[in-house]
Write an enzyme that holds these catalytic residues in place. Structure first.
Site: not given
Length: 436
Positions: A185, A158
């Site tokens: 993130d 991811e």
């Protein structure tokens, strides 16, 4: 306005037809609770690949990735990504031309719909039942599929896809690694750091134990090889970190990180933590000390030349990390706390902005915080002090960012005349579309 003729006109009509059908059923997409129903419905709306095409469909779900290829429609390729994470399910639809540039679907550069159920919130057994149903659905559909295509994406994947997304939208792919930007993130359960490093630094990456993700991923994008340092820190997303910090302060009837006037406990990941505010209120300095302890900054297991926290190698730094883009909960809390315009797509800030705001917030009681920060939701307002303290500590103590270094908070990235979500699904779609 573009004009099309011949095959181009037919292609444009097909694209508009897809958009029209999605628009017509948008309400249904919004209210479906079952990921299986959502999947089957959207697949029906996607253009079917011609008999001669080798394309399948790409489907990914918050760590779950379904199908290995994008649907081909003439020279264009469609990719459908399902992101069913811990907080909800989202579907993204993209269209690429032969140059791997995004092509509008109707009037939108990206079709995006949000549903309410998150696959991760259903538990292992229920999630696996849904994944098996998806395998069967794809097997019986006209799309090419294999059972092992329905898999779980790990956090480092991811993080890598997020890096691809942002650098793609900024037009950085195909350029030297020193021209790319680094990405942090911050999700709910984990936080990912990803940035490109030199081949020399990549060769220095420590070996990892069996079953663990390697520190470096080699990617070939737009003719350029990138050595991507990427690591996912489980338990250090914003919601999970609350529990880690509260656990670090156990032993007292109150928490130094919670606002005065809040009484209750915090539940996360099957665990319960004391989360009542002290009668004397929260303490910025004490809360920050707990956040540093929770991050395990001085982890003795760190035998590498340079570490971030928890004994994790930091990648060596370098030009690929100098320009940092920070996404997800970082943007959300900054906007809610008032030092970023919530309507903006990107914003330049410094880590010190989180610190200054945290110092102000931690002095407030629950009632005053409600009045001062009306954009923060009812369930999050008691945790505003701990969240901001953690975000500052993560950047400065965890990732070693200078408190006064400019960083870019990003929600959407300008792309042509449009704005595209700065989320990992596009990176996943790019990888598949470029290899199919």
């Amino acid at each position: 306005m573009r004009r099309y003729s011949g095959a181009g006109a037919r292609q444009q009509q097909q694209t508009e037809a897809v958009a029209d059908r999605v628009h017509r059923y948008r309400r249904v997409l919004m209210v479906l609770l079952s990921p299986v129903l959502l999947i089957s419905f959207v697949l029906l709306l996607m253009p079917r690949a011609p008999a001669s095409a080798s394309g399948g469909v790409l489907l990914a779900v918050g760590g779950r990735r379904w199908g290995p290829r994008a649907v081909e429609d003439g020279l264009n390729k469609y990719a459908v990504i399902f992101d069913a994470g811990s907080s909800g399910s989202r579907v993204h639809v993209y269209c690429f031309d032969e140059n791997l540039d995004l092509v509008p679907i109707g009037k939108e550069i990206e079709l995006f719909k949000q549903a309410t159920a998150g696959l991760r919130a259903l538990g292992t057994q229920r999630s696996e039942e849904i994944l098996q149903a998806v395998r069967e659905l794809l097997h019986d559909s006209s799309f090419k599929s294999q059972p092992n295509w329905v898999t779980v994406l790990d956090g480092s994947q991811e993080g890598a896809f997020q890096w691809v997304t942002i650098n793609y939208l900024l037009g950085k792919l195909g350029k030297p690694y020193s021209n790319t930007v680094g990405v942090v993130d911050l999700g709910g359960g984990s936080v990912q750091m990803a940035y490109a490093i030199s081949e020399k630094d990549a060769a220095k990456a420590p070996l990892v134990a069996d079953g663990e993700d390697s520190y470096v991923k080699e990617l070939l994008l737009k003719g350029t090889t990138y050595y991507l340092y990427v690591h996912s820190y489980l338990h250090y997303g914003l919601l999970a970190a609350r529990g880690e910090i509260l656990k670090a302060g156990e032993g007292s009837d109150y928490s130094d990180c919670m606002l005065e006037g809040h009484l209750g406990k915090y539940n996360y990941g099957g665990n319960t933590f004391e989360a009542s505010g002290s009668p004397s209120g929260a303490s910025y300095s004490k809360c920050r000390a707990l956040a540093v302890r929770a991050l395990k900054v001085d982890e003795p297991a760190c035998t590498h030349m340079k570490c971030t926290f928890g004994g994790v190698w930091n990648g060596g730094g370098g030009d690929g990390q100098k320009n940092l883009f920070v996404a997800s909960f970082f943007f959300d809390r900054a906007a809610e706390a008032g030092f970023v315009d919530p309507k903006a797509a990107v914003a330049k800030v410094k880590p010190s902005d989180f610190e200054e705001t945290a110092r102000r917030v931690c002095k407030l009681n629950l009632k005053d915080a409600h009045a001062t920060y009306p954009d923060v939701s009812e369930e999050n307002i008691p945790y505003l002090c701990i969240d901001l303290v953690y975000q500052y500590t993560l950047l400065v103590d965890g990732f070693g960012v200078d408190p006064y270094q400019d960083i870019t908070l990003v929600k959407k990235v300008p792309y042509g005349d449009s704005y595209v979500e700065a989320a990992w699904p596009l990176g996943s779609a790019i990888e598949i579309a470029s290899s199919s």
